[in-house]
Design a protein around this motif. Structure first.
Motif, PDB file in Angstrom:
ATOM      1  N   HIS A 124       0.821  -1.210   0.000  1.00 46.08           N
ATOM      2  CA  HIS A 124       0.000   0.000   0.000  1.00 46.08           C
ATOM      3  C   HIS A 124       0.854   1.259   0.000  1.00 46.08           C
ATOM      4  CE1 HIS A 124      -3.673   2.264   0.415  1.00 46.08           C
ATOM      5  NE2 HIS A 124      -3.156   2.921   1.432  1.00 46.08           N
ATOM      6  N   SER A 125       1.943   1.273   0.738  1.00 48.27           N
ATOM      7  CA  SER A 125       2.787   2.476   0.767  1.00 48.27           C
ATOM      8  C   SER A 125       3.438   2.716  -0.597  1.00 48.27           C
ATOM      9  CB  SER A 125       3.845   2.385   1.866  1.00 48.27           C
ATOM     10  OG  SER A 125       4.705   1.293   1.649  1.00 48.27           O
ATOM     11  N   ALA A 126       3.782   1.662  -1.321  1.00 46.51           N
ATOM     12  CA  ALA A 126       4.332   1.820  -2.669  1.00 46.51           C
ATOM     13  C   ALA A 126       3.273   2.371  -3.613  1.00 46.51           C
ATOM     14  CB  ALA A 126       4.863   0.497  -3.195  1.00 46.51           C
ATOM     15  N   PHE A 127       2.020   1.927  -3.462  1.00 49.04           N
ATOM     16  CA  PHE A 127       0.934   2.466  -4.286  1.00 49.04           C
ATOM     17  C   PHE A 127       0.748   3.951  -4.013  1.00 49.04           C
ATOM     18  CE2 PHE A 127      -3.490   3.699  -4.877  1.00 49.04           C
ATOM     19  CZ  PHE A 127      -3.643   3.424  -6.226  1.00 49.04           C
ATOM     20  N   LEU A 128       0.737   4.338  -2.735  1.00 49.11           N
ATOM     21  CA  LEU A 128       0.553   5.749  -2.391  1.00 49.11           C
ATOM     22  C   LEU A 128       1.699   6.609  -2.920  1.00 49.11           C
ATOM     23  CD1 LEU A 128      -0.880   5.524   1.235  1.00 49.11           C
ATOM     24  CD2 LEU A 128      -2.115   5.971  -0.910  1.00 49.11           C
ATOM     25  N   ALA A 129       2.921   6.096  -2.882  1.00 50.08           N
ATOM     26  CA  ALA A 129       4.066   6.840  -3.414  1.00 50.08           C
ATOM     27  C   ALA A 129       3.938   7.013  -4.927  1.00 50.08           C
ATOM     28  CB  ALA A 129       5.364   6.125  -3.068  1.00 50.08           C
ATOM     29  N   ALA A 130       3.536   5.962  -5.630  1.00 50.76           N
ATOM     30  CA  ALA A 130       3.342   6.056  -7.078  1.00 50.76           C
ATOM     31  C   ALA A 130       2.186   6.991  -7.407  1.00 50.76           C
ATOM     32  CB  ALA A 130       3.094   4.666  -7.673  1.00 50.76           C
ATOM     33  N   LEU A 131       1.126   6.946  -6.608  1.00 50.39           N
ATOM     34  CA  LEU A 131      -0.020   7.825  -6.805  1.00 50.39           C
ATOM     35  C   LEU A 131       0.390   9.286  -6.617  1.00 50.39           C
ATOM     36  CD1 LEU A 131      -3.086   8.135  -7.256  1.00 50.39           C
ATOM     37  CD2 LEU A 131      -3.368   7.885  -4.788  1.00 50.39           C
ATOM     38  N   ASP A 132       1.160   9.578  -5.587  1.00 46.43           N
ATOM     39  CA  ASP A 132       1.626  10.940  -5.336  1.00 46.43           C
ATOM     40  C   ASP A 132       2.476  11.438  -6.505  1.00 46.43           C
ATOM     41  OD1 ASP A 132       2.055  13.279  -3.596  1.00 46.43           O
ATOM     42  OD2 ASP A 132       4.127  12.531  -3.496  1.00 46.43           O
ATOM     43  N   SER A 133       3.367  10.598  -6.982  1.00 43.12           N
ATOM     44  CA  SER A 133       4.211  10.963  -8.115  1.00 43.12           C
ATOM     45  C   SER A 133       3.366  11.227  -9.365  1.00 43.12           C
ATOM     46  CB  SER A 133       5.216   9.844  -8.390  1.00 43.12           C
ATOM     47  OG  SER A 133       5.958  10.117  -9.545  1.00 43.12           O
ATOM     48  N   ALA A 134       2.416  10.362  -9.641  1.00 38.58           N
ATOM     49  CA  ALA A 134       1.560  10.518 -10.818  1.00 38.58           C
ATOM     50  C   ALA A 134       0.713  11.788 -10.723  1.00 38.58           C
ATOM     51  CB  ALA A 134       0.667   9.290 -10.976  1.00 38.58           C
TER      52      ALA A 134
END
Length: 71
Positions: free
Chosen positions: A9-19
């Motif tokens: 989940h933390s990797a998803f949130l980091a990718a979401l923030d970047s996107a």
């Protein structure tokens, strides 16, 4: 689409923030892709002439680019 038992989940949130940051200043959609290990990465659709099918199959979320090329 397959679902994996492994999910970071933390990797998803980091990718979401970047996107989201990139989409704010881009004409192109930003895609979040899941890898085989349950991690996530964001890519800019503008980096590709056409997204290859293997990448399309890994898309889990898309954020539309915010810039409009109309005058």
């Amino acid at each position: 689409m397959q679902t994996n038992a492994v999910y970071d989940h933390s990797a998803f949130l980091a990718a979401l923030d970047s996107a989201q940051r990139r989409a704010a200043s881009s004409y192109f959609n930003q895609h979040i892709l899941q890898d085989e290990d349950g991690g996530f990465v964001s890519i800019d659709e503008g980096d590709y002439e056409a997204l290859p099918q293997p990448l399309i199959e890994r898309i889990v979320h898309t954020i539309r680019g915010s810039l409009i090329d109309e005058m």
